[in-house]
Motif scaffolding. Structure first.
Motif, PDB file in Angstrom:
ATOM      1  N   THR A  27       8.776  19.685  14.568  1.00  0.00           N
ATOM      2  CA  THR A  27       8.810  21.059  14.383  1.00  0.00           C
ATOM      3  C   THR A  27       7.912  21.768  15.360  1.00  0.00           C
ATOM      4  O   THR A  27       6.774  21.137  15.325  1.00  0.00           O
ATOM      5  CB  THR A  27       8.648  21.714  12.883  1.00  0.00           C
ATOM      6  OG1 THR A  27       7.362  21.062  12.472  1.00  0.00           O
ATOM      7  CG2 THR A  27       9.787  21.331  11.994  1.00  0.00           C
ATOM      8  N   CYS A  28       8.153  22.912  16.039  1.00  0.00           N
ATOM      9  CA  CYS A  28       7.330  23.417  16.850  1.00  0.00           C
ATOM     10  C   CYS A  28       6.098  24.043  16.023  1.00  0.00           C
ATOM     11  O   CYS A  28       6.378  24.775  14.920  1.00  0.00           O
ATOM     12  CB  CYS A  28       8.260  24.628  17.623  1.00  0.00           C
ATOM     13  SG  CYS A  28       9.403  23.961  18.669  1.00  0.00           S
ATOM     14  N   GLY A  29       5.064  23.941  16.616  1.00  0.00           N
ATOM     15  CA  GLY A  29       3.873  24.051  15.893  1.00  0.00           C
ATOM     16  C   GLY A  29       3.200  25.403  16.495  1.00  0.00           C
ATOM     17  O   GLY A  29       3.850  26.138  17.308  1.00  0.00           O
ATOM     18  N   GLU A 209       5.951  20.363  26.558  1.00  0.00           N
ATOM     19  CA  GLU A 209       5.205  19.871  25.651  1.00  0.00           C
ATOM     20  C   GLU A 209       5.999  19.314  24.513  1.00  0.00           C
ATOM     21  O   GLU A 209       5.822  18.006  24.121  1.00  0.00           O
ATOM     22  CB  GLU A 209       4.020  20.707  25.265  1.00  0.00           C
ATOM     23  CG  GLU A 209       4.506  21.949  24.286  1.00  0.00           C
ATOM     24  CD  GLU A 209       3.367  22.805  24.034  1.00  0.00           C
ATOM     25  OE1 GLU A 209       2.846  23.582  24.813  1.00  0.00           O
ATOM     26  OE2 GLU A 209       3.070  23.034  22.794  1.00  0.00           O
ATOM     27  N   CYS A 210       7.177  19.835  24.146  1.00  0.00           N
ATOM     28  CA  CYS A 210       7.629  19.588  23.199  1.00  0.00           C
ATOM     29  C   CYS A 210       8.807  18.523  23.479  1.00  0.00           C
ATOM     30  O   CYS A 210       8.903  17.506  22.637  1.00  0.00           O
ATOM     31  CB  CYS A 210       8.657  20.794  22.378  1.00  0.00           C
ATOM     32  SG  CYS A 210       7.415  21.878  21.567  1.00  0.00           S
ATOM     33  N   SER A 211       9.200  18.524  24.601  1.00  0.00           N
ATOM     34  CA  SER A 211      10.271  17.563  25.120  1.00  0.00           C
ATOM     35  C   SER A 211       9.319  16.172  25.166  1.00  0.00           C
ATOM     36  O   SER A 211       9.820  15.059  24.819  1.00  0.00           O
ATOM     37  CB  SER A 211      10.586  17.665  26.456  1.00  0.00           C
ATOM     38  OG  SER A 211      11.694  18.845  26.338  1.00  0.00           O
ATOM     39  N   PRO A 234      14.334  31.301  24.722  1.00  0.00           N
ATOM     40  CA  PRO A 234      14.647  29.952  25.673  1.00  0.00           C
ATOM     41  C   PRO A 234      14.024  28.835  25.349  1.00  0.00           C
ATOM     42  O   PRO A 234      14.328  27.780  25.957  1.00  0.00           O
ATOM     43  CB  PRO A 234      13.840  30.567  27.089  1.00  0.00           C
ATOM     44  CG  PRO A 234      12.826  31.303  26.556  1.00  0.00           C
ATOM     45  CD  PRO A 234      13.178  31.920  25.315  1.00  0.00           C
ATOM     46  N   HIS A 235      13.100  28.819  24.483  1.00  0.00           N
ATOM     47  CA  HIS A 235      12.276  27.459  24.215  1.00  0.00           C
ATOM     48  C   HIS A 235      13.232  26.274  23.884  1.00  0.00           C
ATOM     49  O   HIS A 235      13.044  25.194  24.622  1.00  0.00           O
ATOM     50  CB  HIS A 235      11.353  27.867  23.139  1.00  0.00           C
ATOM     51  CG  HIS A 235      10.282  26.489  22.695  1.00  0.00           C
ATOM     52  ND1 HIS A 235       9.559  26.250  23.825  1.00  0.00           N
ATOM     53  CD2 HIS A 235       9.835  25.894  21.825  1.00  0.00           C
ATOM     54  CE1 HIS A 235       8.753  25.162  23.456  1.00  0.00           C
ATOM     55  NE2 HIS A 235       8.900  24.882  22.124  1.00  0.00           N
ATOM     56  N   HIS A 236      13.873  26.559  23.131  1.00  0.00           N
ATOM     57  CA  HIS A 236      14.830  25.138  22.428  1.00  0.00           C
ATOM     58  C   HIS A 236      15.745  24.786  23.701  1.00  0.00           C
ATOM     59  O   HIS A 236      15.885  23.655  23.767  1.00  0.00           O
ATOM     60  CB  HIS A 236      15.212  25.392  21.156  1.00  0.00           C
ATOM     61  CG  HIS A 236      14.229  25.372  20.023  1.00  0.00           C
ATOM     62  ND1 HIS A 236      14.342  25.948  18.831  1.00  0.00           N
ATOM     63  CD2 HIS A 236      12.945  24.882  20.185  1.00  0.00           C
ATOM     64  CE1 HIS A 236      13.436  25.712  18.017  1.00  0.00           C
ATOM     65  NE2 HIS A 236      12.349  25.053  18.836  1.00  0.00           N
TER      66      HIS A 236
END
Ligand code: ZN
Length: 451
Positions: A27-29, A209-211, A234-236
């Protein structure tokens, strides 16, 4: 059998993890440049409920939640305060963890920070350049060429317009209309922190960073990725483009998006200045678990409207529930009615496994409290079991021992009332209240409660 709405397929689907009974979830923090607000709180509670439902269904869960400690917002705020981004992160990361604790959220297995993963980030950016998806600009920035990724837009349904190909956006946050090449790495600018890279000094873009962290801790294809609804684009979308181009396989099997929160009927926004920070709940003497209860009353995908009045009502309901638990715990009467208990258990499982229908499960809980076919012991057992998902700390509620002295006074009061000596009886009531207890006259007789 758990069914979840998958944003990617736009359908409710039976959840199947890659490895049986093991769920990998990301999950994105938070970006730790200030205290978290109620919108964040709602998302965190919804991710926690999802995790608890996985656990209730006897899965192991590995949960990764990233801490964004390099970001446009971080740098802007740190510069305003005249401190480093590290100092800023050190101030707000503990506050974030405190919020989670207050809301009784099960901690993630790991909270990786961006600044701890720079070599891994550089490695993925490099591989994207090598594969032809990333290109280097004169200022040392690296951009992702969205026209190269043929499935761009598959999550959000955002279409890439021909006219916009080749346009670039360097800022971390941007609007739906701006389908453009986005920054994987940002060339250094004055007053910004930097790291050395093969393209010169600079810092990571936000999306990479999430990737990188999902891959590092959960693998190339992960079971589930969660985030607030406004991160879908756009993030996901960018995470998918990065990960699938770099790893050559599908990134996420189930996308879980939590609905947004409005404040007193209005969208939360900087211009309206209507953000309520999570800690303000405690400052106003509310139990943070009342906020959790309030969030449970709306389905996770729906838009929810926060009002102080609503929070007050949630607190009343939670107090009532805690009172019920105390009474059930104190009761010694035992009768068995296993069939009814089993029915409730089955219904509960059906509701939570139907795309987390928590509002319905909560209503079921209140039904069972009123059900005369259940013994107190059965009720208590069921409530504690349901609370594994609700997370309202019902198992920690202690019985209130009423001191003998209070009991004696209450008896005296009753005798006076029987003799119609109302004034004297009322004086004793006041005396009891001064000692921290309240007398309530109910149909079933007098009850003593701790204030
Ligand atoms: Zn993310």
């Amino acid at each position: 059998m758990l069914k979840l709405y998958n944003t990617l397929t736009r359908k409710k689907q039976v959840f199947k993890s890659i490895k049986k009974k093991h769920v990998g979830m990301y999950t994105c923090g938070p970006t730790v440049y200030g205290p978290g607000h109620l919108g964040h709180g709602r998302s965190y509670v919804n991710f926690d409920v999802l995790k608890r439902v996985f656990l209730y269904n006897k899965n192991n869960v590995k949960h990764i939640l990233n801490i964004t400690d390099v970001h446009d917002d971080m740098i802007k705020k740190a510069n305003e305060l005249g401190i480093t981004i590290k100092e800023l992160a050190n101030k707000y990361t503990p506050l974030f963890l405190k919020d989670l604790d207050d809301l009784n959220i099960i901690p993630a297995d790991k909270y990786p920070a961006v600044t701890e993963n720079i070599p891994e980030i550089i490695k993925m950016v490099k591989s994207l350049i090598d594969k032809g998806y990333g290109y280097i600009e004169k200022d040392g920035s690296v951009y992702y060429d969205v026209s190269k990724f043929k499935n761009y837009g598959k999550l959000s349904g955002t279409k890439l317009e021909k006219a916009k190909t080749g346009t670039r956006v360097k800022t971390d946050k941007y609007e739906k209309e701006d389908v453009a090449d986005f920054a994987l790495w940002k060339g250094w600018e004055k007053r910004e922190p930097f790291w050395k890279s093969p393209w010169g000094k600079g810092r990571p873009g936000w999306h990479i960073e999430c990737s990188v962290m999902a891959k590092k801790y959960l693998g190339n294809t992960i079971d589930l990725h969660g985030g607030a609804m406004d991160l879908k684009f756009p993030h996901h979308e960018n995470e998918i483009a990065q990960s699938e181009a770099a790893n050559g396989v599908k990134f996420v099997n189930y996308w879980f998006h939590a609905g947004l929160l409005e404040i007193e009927g209005q969208k939360m926004s900087k211009s309206l200045n209507n953000y309520i920070e999570i800690h303000e709940i405690k400052d106003k003497r509310f139990n943070p678990l009342s906020l959790r209860y309030l969030f449970l009353t709306a389905h996770y995908r729906s838009k929810m409207n926060f009002t102080w009045k609503g929070l007050k009502a949630a607190e009343t309901a939670l107090d009532r529930l805690r009172e019920v638990i105390r009474e059930l715990k104190a009761s010694t009467k035992q009768t068995t009615s296993n069939k009814t208990a089993k029915d409730y258990q089955e219904k509960f499982l059906k509701f939570i496994n139907n795309d987390l229908n928590i509002p319905r499960a909560l209503a079921l809980m209140w039904d069972l409290i009123k059900d005369k076919n259940l013994s107190n012991k059965e009720k208590y057992k069921l409530l504690l079991d349901f609370d594994k998902v609700f997370g309202l700390k019902l198992s920690e509620i202690k019985e209130v021992k009423i001191p003998e002295k209070i009991k004696k006074l209450s008896k005296q009061r009753e005798q006076l009332r029987n003799k119609d000596q109302w004034q004297k009886a009322d004086e004793i009531r006041k005396q009891i209240e001064k000692m921290g207890y309240r007398i309530e006259d109910t149909e079933k007789g007098t009850k003593i409660k701790k204030l």
